[in-house]
Design an enzyme around this catalytic site. Structure first.
Site, PDB file in Angstrom:
ATOM      1  N   SER A 365       1.266  -0.930   0.018  1.00  0.00           N
ATOM      2  CA  SER A 365       0.242   0.046   0.135  1.00  0.00           C
ATOM      3  C   SER A 365       1.158   1.272  -0.094  1.00  0.00           C
ATOM      4  CB  SER A 365      -0.837  -0.171   1.430  1.00  0.00           C
ATOM      5  OG  SER A 365      -1.876  -1.166   1.060  1.00  0.00           O
ATOM      6  N   LYS A 416     -21.579  21.535   7.771  1.00  0.00           N
ATOM      7  CA  LYS A 416     -21.139  21.320   9.291  1.00  0.00           C
ATOM      8  C   LYS A 416     -20.141  20.690   8.769  1.00  0.00           C
ATOM      9  CE  LYS A 416     -24.825  18.015   9.929  1.00  0.00           C
ATOM     10  NZ  LYS A 416     -24.868  17.931   9.171  1.00  0.00           N
TER      11      LYS A 416
END
Length: 544
Positions: A365, A416
């Site tokens: 990864s 938000k």
């Protein structure tokens, strides 16, 4: 009452700081004053006991683990090579149960031990051994078990259990959304599924089959035993020393009287040897820099992680070296933050001399991503690499909040921020997925440019698939299968250097003496707590 509270709090604080101060003094005294060093001179040493608690790639010292008897891998390699020059030494004893090596580290040390076996009597001693311990024991030509009915060898195939928590989490009101870009990217699926996906099962089985074959081939090479057949017949479960001799797993038994180790007269621990042997002066002006990157990739710097900040610090030191000819980047990382991986990749590209990567146990990864800065990539036989994909784990605690009767009131202006106590909306999920696809494209672009693989071919071997070293070489993800020494020799040869000197760029060795920080670290290591600002930054949500 308030005055009494203030007085009591002050007294408690003073006592606490005094106790912590005394602990610090005690630890420092044990390290620097009360440390027992062998007074034996190397020229008098006949036996070396190979006994190492932990081998690490980089300098890591903190208040919590400062007495950990660990040494740097390169010091071990250099010390073992230097043993070949010693004239007084007659025997090397590997204390198997007090040697902790990973499969990749065995790959690193095996070629050197083969040379040592030709010059000295090299023996392994152990009471109990499993597959990994037995591989360590086979670094020696002579393997002995302690003469006791309690001594045992158990060699197996592989058997692994993976727990899946989706229904359990649902019962307590937690839902884990796991978004994968790459069908074989299995990270986190045990929180979002009831059972293992076919893709993850294929990946895990493939890797374990290869590991198992490496093990059986290694035993065949070292002992000339068809250990796979014996394991399949269940002949090697709970084998005592008599059966172990019968199956040629060991050469004999021993008691403490057979290996008389006198540390005052003729025996020295290998860790003492590498601290005391006289190193040859190297006057070469040709410098090869070595950087070790070990741990998860995260924006938060720590001894256990790789961050842009820590890499930037090392690269700055590296670029200050006069007559720098080449660099080896040792990587041991399962991945981590996508953004941090890209930052590290770009910083490593600032190195303008040939850069080779030597992969350790895992370079997958994000670990593979940052390796794309290299000109050539080398991996040990046991290295796991690849996993080109992206995963994001997004927890929902809305049902848990209901169960606990937690009410949240919001005062907002504009959009938000992410709130894990609200359900993940489809709109937000789409936006996150689109961003992850961009990250996946950028990851693949790095691989395409570095490894010269076309996009269509890369997609077939990407999708989060993991590969063992030999397979990774076959499909073009790495250049060569070989250990650090092989990588180093290849770099020297490619640079056409007649001589060279290695300069290790290490983490700074820091002794934590701030009582408040020590206390905080202790609490963090011994408590379970949730603090939104401590868990992760947004850039760490999306990871490799």
């Amino acid at each position: 009452m308030n005055i009494l509270n203030i007085i009591l709090t002050s007294i408690f604080t003073v006592i606490l700081f005094v106790v912590i101060f005394l602990i610090v003094v005690f630890v420092i005294f044990n390290i620097f004053v009360n440390k027992k060093e062998s007074k034996l001179k190397i020229k008098d040493v006949e036996k070396i006991v190979f006994k190492i608690k932990k081998i690490h790639e980089d300098e890591k010292t903190s208040m919590i683990n400062i007495n950990d008897e660990s040494v740097k891998l390169y010091d071990v390699i250099e010390g073992l090579n230097n043993l070949l020059k010693e004239k007084s030494i007659k025997e090397i004893i590997i204390d198997v149960e007090n040697v902790n090596l990973t499969k990749s580290q065995i790959d690193e040390l095996s070629p050197i031990f083969k040379k040592l076996n030709k010059k000295f009597k090299v023996s392994s001693i152990a009471s109990n051994m499993d597959n990994l311990n037995y591989m360590i024991a086979l670094l020696a030509d002579n393997v002995y078990m302690y003469k006791s009915l309690n001594s045992m060898i158990t060699l197996n195939g592989y058997y692994q259990v993976y727990s899946y928590f989706k229904k359990f989490l649902q019962k307590i009101g937690v839902k884990m959304n796991v978004i994968h870009i790459g069908d074989f990217k299995g990270t986190g699926e045990n929180f979002s599924r009831d059972f293992m996906s076919d893709e993850r099962r294929i990946s895990i089985k493939n890797i374990n089959d290869k590991f198992y074959k490496n093990f059986t081939d290694y035993v065949k090479e070292r002992r000339n035993i068809d250990v796979e057949s014996l394991i399949n017949n269940n002949d090697l479960s709970f084998v005592g020393y008599e059966e172990a001799i019968k199956f040629s797993l060991i050469d004999g038994v021993y008691t403490h009287n057979d290996f008389k180790l006198d540390y005052e007269k003729d025996t020295m621990l290998f860790t003492n040897y590498i601290s005391n042997y006289k190193k040859e002066k190297n006057k070469s002006k040709n410098i090869i820099g070595v950087i070790s990157l070990e741990g998860n990739i995260s924006s938060k710097s720590s001894d256990e992680s790789i961050s842009f900040e820590s890499v930037d610090e090392k690269v700055n030191k590296l670029l200050d070296i006069d007559n720098l000819k080449g660099v080896i980047l040792k990587v041991n990382s399962p991945g981590g933050s996508a953004l941090e991986s890209e930052k590290i990749y770009q910083r490593l590209k600032d190195i303008k001399v040939p850069l080779y990567v030597s992969m350790s146990d895992v370079c997958a990864s994000g670990g593979y991503y940052i390796s794309m800065a290299a000109d050539k990539i080398f991996a040990n036989t046991s290295t796991i690499t690849g996993s080109i994909g992206v995963v994001l784990m997004y927890p929902e605690f809305s049902e848990l909040a209901k169960k606990l009767e937690i009410n949240q009131e919001f005062i907002t202006n504009g959009h938000k921020e992410i709130n894990f106590f609200e359900p993940l909306t489809e709109d937000l999920k789409i936006k996150i997925t689109e961003q992850m696809k961009k990250t996946y494209i950028e990851f693949k672009d790095r691989v395409i440019n570095s490894r010269k693989i076309d996009g269509e071919s890369l997609e077939k071997i990407a999708q989060g698939k993991i590969w063992i070293a030999n397979d990774a070489k076959e499909i073009g993800l790495i250049d060569e299968v070989g250990n650090f020494e092989y990588c180093l020799n290849s770099l020297v040869k490619d640079l056409k250097l007649k001589d060279y000197k290695i300069n290790h760029i290490l983490n700074e060795k820091k002794l934590e003496v701030n009582p408040e920080k020590i206390l905080k670290k202790y609490i963090m290591n011994n408590s379970i707590f949730f603090d939104k600002n401590e868990i992760m930054y947004y850039e760490d949500y999306q990871s490799f």
